[in-house]
Design an enzyme around this catalytic site. Sequence first.
Site, short mmCIF file in Angstrom:
data_model
loop_
_atom_site.label_atom_id
_atom_site.label_comp_id
_atom_site.label_asym_id
_atom_site.label_seq_id
_atom_site.Cartn_x
_atom_site.Cartn_y
_atom_site.Cartn_z
N HIS A 79 94.81 57.77 54.34
CA HIS A 79 94.64 58.89 53.54
C HIS A 79 94.36 58.89 52.03
CE1 HIS A 79 96.72 61.68 56.74
NE2 HIS A 79 95.93 61.00 57.36
N HIS A 97 91.91 60.85 67.64
CA HIS A 97 91.09 62.05 66.99
C HIS A 97 90.01 61.61 66.18
CE1 HIS A 97 92.77 61.32 62.80
NE2 HIS A 97 93.78 60.96 63.43
N GLU A 106 92.36 66.92 63.42
CA GLU A 106 93.73 66.64 63.74
C GLU A 106 94.30 66.54 62.22
OE1 GLU A 106 97.28 63.51 63.16
OE2 GLU A 106 95.22 63.53 62.34
N GLU A 107 93.53 66.12 61.26
CA GLU A 107 93.89 65.77 59.73
C GLU A 107 94.36 67.18 59.27
OE1 GLU A 107 95.07 63.03 59.21
OE2 GLU A 107 93.79 61.60 59.86
N ASP A 136 92.02 55.07 60.31
CA ASP A 136 92.89 56.45 60.95
C ASP A 136 92.02 57.66 61.30
OD1 ASP A 136 94.75 58.48 61.35
OD2 ASP A 136 95.12 58.93 59.43
N ASP A 161 88.08 62.94 63.80
CA ASP A 161 88.00 63.30 62.34
C ASP A 161 88.73 62.24 61.59
OD1 ASP A 161 90.14 64.40 63.26
OD2 ASP A 161 90.56 65.66 61.38
N ASP A 169 97.37 56.13 67.59
CA ASP A 169 97.30 56.79 66.31
C ASP A 169 98.45 56.47 65.49
OD1 ASP A 169 96.20 58.23 64.26
OD2 ASP A 169 96.79 60.12 64.77
#
Length: 486
Positions: free
Chosen positions: A457, A77, A146-147, A116, A79, A170
């Site tokens: 994150h 992904h 995705e996030e 990530d 983003d 991922d």
Amino acid sequence: MNEQIRELEPKALWNHFADLNAVPRPSKKEQRVIAFIKAFGESLKLDTYEDEAGNVIIRKPATAGMENRQTIVLQSHLDMVHQKNSDTNFDFNTQGIEMYVDGDWVRARGTTLGADNGIGVSAIMSLLSSTDIPHPALEALFTIDEETGMTGALSLKGGLLHGKTLLNLDTEADNELTIGCAGGIDITATGNYEPVKPSGNTAYTIAVKGLTGGHSGADIHLGRANANKVMNRILLQLTRECNIGIAGINGGSLRNAIPRESVAVIVVDENRAADLRDGLAALAAILQEEYKVTDPKLTVSAEPADLPAQVLDTVFQYKLLRAVYACPNGIYRMSPEISGLVQSSNNLARVLVADGAYSLQCLTRSSVDSEKTDLKDAISSAFELMDASLAYGGSYPGWAPKPDAPIVKLMTNLYTELFHDQAHVNAVHAGLECGILGTNYHDMQMISFGPNINGAHSPDECAQISSVQKFWHYLLETLKRIPAKA
């Protein structure tokens, strides 16, 4: 500092990562990175396609001698989660990520790194741009958002992809082969209240900071403190002991990140101010003792503030604090079938109370759809007792494990051959796009793997250099072993 990154091996991967991290790419605002990846594919004169949602597919023919092999879909992904420390001066909308090398790790200065899923994206870019790496025909799928809801994967139509095997890049531990994951749903409680004039004459800003945070799925089992829950505990105790009025609360940020900070403005009678400071210090000591292992940098502070014009009325304040206290947070149920796997959980991600309105946001996860609904009802019940309006969105399915799939067997055996160890074949509590993609591609076998990435994150996010090298070697060897078409 990013020039250091460009000298790392494998150079192609790290150079693509440096280029990618120069492009702001928050979820929901991926226009620039979509344009970047499309221009990349077109510059290589490869078949490049953008679907209606913004997902990008780039196709590359097989190298000489591998034309008879099965087509492989490579998926990551575009983003990234945008998080920074409160004392970091950084604009995600205009600045590229500032990276540096710290021993065997690549880190960012006070922000998330974007490993990530930037490492996965960069690995795919390296394969697409290569001229000397043997591989079968490739379909590179770069999804968006995705996030914050996986809307890119949810919007991908059937029939666009022709490959029957998908490699999702991922996963964040290099000894893991992920073959299943949890589904999720967003829950938002909102409402209004009538502010009143404060009865007290002294104001403070209460701040909870220094928490470890982390991924609300992959790290939820670690028992880390949730800043929204910690702040709520503090405010309820101060309400009981010092009769405070609350002017506002602002805690957490992103739905998929365990909240690291929360700030509240409160009002108290001047003659109770000393009691408040003493009580807060005592509670801070208790919290620091409780969380000394998981959150050793936890701090609780109280600083004088300007007296606000309005606070919550006492009835609403009581309902709010009780509802947040009642809201489930953390592990809801462990899997009875897979040892150590969280089956269902909730992250109370955001608490915002100000100017007569409030919003409370949760991300609920479960690998069992019926249990996801049960947990959703438990959370909703807590907020319905304060007459909140409930909204649900971003629901996505889990990914059912298929341990006997040919790609699982191939990569499991290859891992042992290459690294003389057993891969950890597992399902994870974090959300992956494989389950969603499988709804329109029922016959596609899937597996997820990747390098060691810690602290995803959060501003502590870092990628291990030696592990990226291991991951890259594993990926290239896997492509060599892809079997012939049936």
